[in-house]
Design a protein around this motif. Structure first.
Motif, PDB file in Angstrom:
ATOM      1  N   PHE A  97       0.765  -1.133   0.053  1.00 52.35           N
ATOM      2  CA  PHE A  97      -0.104  -0.116  -0.126  1.00 52.35           C
ATOM      3  C   PHE A  97       0.936   1.437  -0.287  1.00 52.35           C
ATOM      4  O   PHE A  97       0.569   2.162  -0.895  1.00 52.35           O
ATOM      5  N   ALA A  98       1.806   1.189   0.815  1.00 47.61           N
ATOM      6  CA  ALA A  98       2.829   2.273   0.742  1.00 47.61           C
ATOM      7  C   ALA A  98       3.435   2.706  -0.439  1.00 47.61           C
ATOM      8  O   ALA A  98       3.827   3.940  -0.704  1.00 47.61           O
ATOM      9  N   LYS A  99       3.967   1.449  -1.311  1.00 52.52           N
ATOM     10  CA  LYS A  99       4.604   1.610  -2.352  1.00 52.52           C
ATOM     11  C   LYS A  99       3.582   2.088  -3.418  1.00 52.52           C
ATOM     12  O   LYS A  99       3.793   2.814  -4.252  1.00 52.52           O
ATOM     13  N   SER A 100       2.372   1.607  -3.364  1.00 52.24           N
ATOM     14  CA  SER A 100       1.322   1.962  -4.562  1.00 52.24           C
ATOM     15  C   SER A 100       0.879   3.236  -4.171  1.00 52.24           C
ATOM     16  O   SER A 100       0.623   4.152  -5.233  1.00 52.24           O
ATOM     17  N   HIS A 101       0.816   3.689  -3.150  1.00 49.57           N
ATOM     18  CA  HIS A 101       0.196   5.083  -2.731  1.00 49.57           C
ATOM     19  C   HIS A 101       1.001   5.835  -1.536  1.00 49.57           C
ATOM     20  O   HIS A 101       0.562   5.985  -0.603  1.00 49.57           O
ATOM     21  N   PRO A 102       2.180   6.162  -2.096  1.00 49.62           N
ATOM     22  CA  PRO A 102       3.246   6.543  -1.087  1.00 49.62           C
ATOM     23  C   PRO A 102       2.690   7.978  -0.310  1.00 49.62           C
ATOM     24  O   PRO A 102       2.810   8.011   0.891  1.00 49.62           O
ATOM     25  N   GLU A 103       1.907   8.739  -1.140  1.00 43.89           N
ATOM     26  CA  GLU A 103       1.671  10.121  -0.528  1.00 43.89           C
ATOM     27  C   GLU A 103       0.293   9.978   0.413  1.00 43.89           C
ATOM     28  O   GLU A 103       0.492  10.446   1.366  1.00 43.89           O
ATOM     29  N   ARG A 104      -0.490   8.927   0.067  1.00 42.36           N
ATOM     30  CA  ARG A 104      -1.524   8.684   0.852  1.00 42.36           C
ATOM     31  C   ARG A 104      -1.025   7.925   2.165  1.00 42.36           C
ATOM     32  O   ARG A 104      -1.473   8.132   3.141  1.00 42.36           O
ATOM     33  N   TYR A 105      -0.216   6.919   2.156  1.00 41.23           N
ATOM     34  CA  TYR A 105       0.394   6.368   3.232  1.00 41.23           C
ATOM     35  C   TYR A 105       1.167   7.348   4.172  1.00 41.23           C
ATOM     36  O   TYR A 105       0.731   7.190   5.359  1.00 41.23           O
ATOM     37  N   ARG A 106       1.937   8.192   3.704  1.00 42.14           N
ATOM     38  CA  ARG A 106       2.562   9.180   4.620  1.00 42.14           C
ATOM     39  C   ARG A 106       1.413  10.120   5.084  1.00 42.14           C
ATOM     40  O   ARG A 106       1.412  10.557   6.450  1.00 42.14           O
ATOM     41  N   THR A 107       0.551  10.662   4.522  1.00 40.32           N
ATOM     42  CA  THR A 107      -0.643  11.319   5.205  1.00 40.32           C
ATOM     43  C   THR A 107      -1.509  10.590   5.944  1.00 40.32           C
ATOM     44  O   THR A 107      -1.610  11.147   7.324  1.00 40.32           O
ATOM     45  N   MET A 108      -1.945   9.402   5.769  1.00 43.11           N
ATOM     46  CA  MET A 108      -2.317   8.504   6.737  1.00 43.11           C
ATOM     47  C   MET A 108      -1.647   7.975   8.186  1.00 43.11           C
ATOM     48  O   MET A 108      -2.262   8.705   9.254  1.00 43.11           O
ATOM     49  N   THR A 109      -0.235   7.959   7.980  1.00 40.21           N
ATOM     50  CA  THR A 109       0.359   7.771   9.258  1.00 40.21           C
ATOM     51  C   THR A 109       0.836   8.916  10.139  1.00 40.21           C
ATOM     52  O   THR A 109       1.300   8.672  11.268  1.00 40.21           O
ATOM     53  N   GLN A 110       0.691  10.157   9.301  1.00 42.60           N
ATOM     54  CA  GLN A 110       0.980  11.371  10.053  1.00 42.60           C
ATOM     55  C   GLN A 110      -0.229  11.734  10.885  1.00 42.60           C
ATOM     56  O   GLN A 110      -0.181  12.900  11.669  1.00 42.60           O
ATOM     57  N   PHE A 111      -1.549  11.213  10.420  1.00 41.78           N
ATOM     58  CA  PHE A 111      -2.730  11.558  11.351  1.00 41.78           C
ATOM     59  C   PHE A 111      -2.719  10.894  12.473  1.00 41.78           C
ATOM     60  O   PHE A 111      -2.810   9.673  12.367  1.00 41.78           O
TER      61      PHE A 111
END
Length: 199
Positions: A97-111
């Motif tokens: 998921f992090a590789k396919s959607h790096p910006e989404r993963y970063r945003t998700m884990t920072q929330f």
């Protein structure tokens, strides 16, 4: 009747979807009402009917991405019952998921998710539920269960964070190292099961 005005037919989910599209293309800096309004071809006030400013927009996006991630993990682990297989599949699903959607993963884990928040509590419970499925055969006490959950979470998210920031610079395959780490987590859980609990 003529065609409905776009602003009037706009839904909250339309706004969130457009924001995620901006995020995918331009990163977290694109998560603003003005940028999303341009993406939708509307004026910013139309968005305020659905989300009250940039903070609310970012929150709605993060919550939606968490839901997408949880659904992704459910799909990747469907039908698995063996705890080791679940841990392997869940770990690989998170990295994929992090590789396919790096910006989404970063945003998700920072929330920050909060059990006292009625919107985020169910998401935390979903993640806990999966980890409990992985850890259930070990019959861990409550404190050991927390230790094991933290260990698994820290290892997986830490590895992905290093990978995303480009710090995997040695020639050894990151895929191979990640697989070794997932295998080592089983040993770590067994250690937690056996060690004396400390306050």
């Amino acid at each position: 009747m003529g065609r409905p005005v776009k602003e009037k037919s706009l839904s909250r989910q339309d706004v969130i979807n457009a924001a995620i599209s901006c995020l995918d293309k331009e990163g977290e800096a694109a998560l603003g009402v003005n940028r999303v309004a341009r993406e939708l071809g509307i004026k910013p006030p139309a968005i305020y009917k659905h989300l009250d400013g940039n903070a609310a927009l970012k929150r709605a996006v993060a919550l939606t991405i968490w839901q997408q991630y949880i659904q992704w993990c459910h799909e990747q682990t469907k039908g698995l019952e063996d705890p080791h297989a679940l841990l392997q599949a869940g770990g690989q699903a998170t990295r994929n998921f992090a590789k396919s959607h790096p910006e989404r993963y970063r945003t998700m884990t920072q929330f920050q998710l909060n059990l006292k928040d009625v919107e985020t509590a169910p998401l935390i419970q979903e993640v806990f539920s999966f980890l409990k499925r992985v850890l259930q055969p070990y019959n861990l006490s409550e404190s050991k269960l927390i230790d094991a959950m933290r260990t698994v979470n820290a290892a997986i998210t830490g590895f992905i964070a290093l990978e995303q920031t480009g710090l995997m610079t040695l020639e050894r395959s990151a895929d191979a190292s990640y697989q070794i780490m997932l295998d080592a987590l089983v040993v770590a859980i067994q250690y937690i099961q056996q060690v004396e609990t400390q306050s």
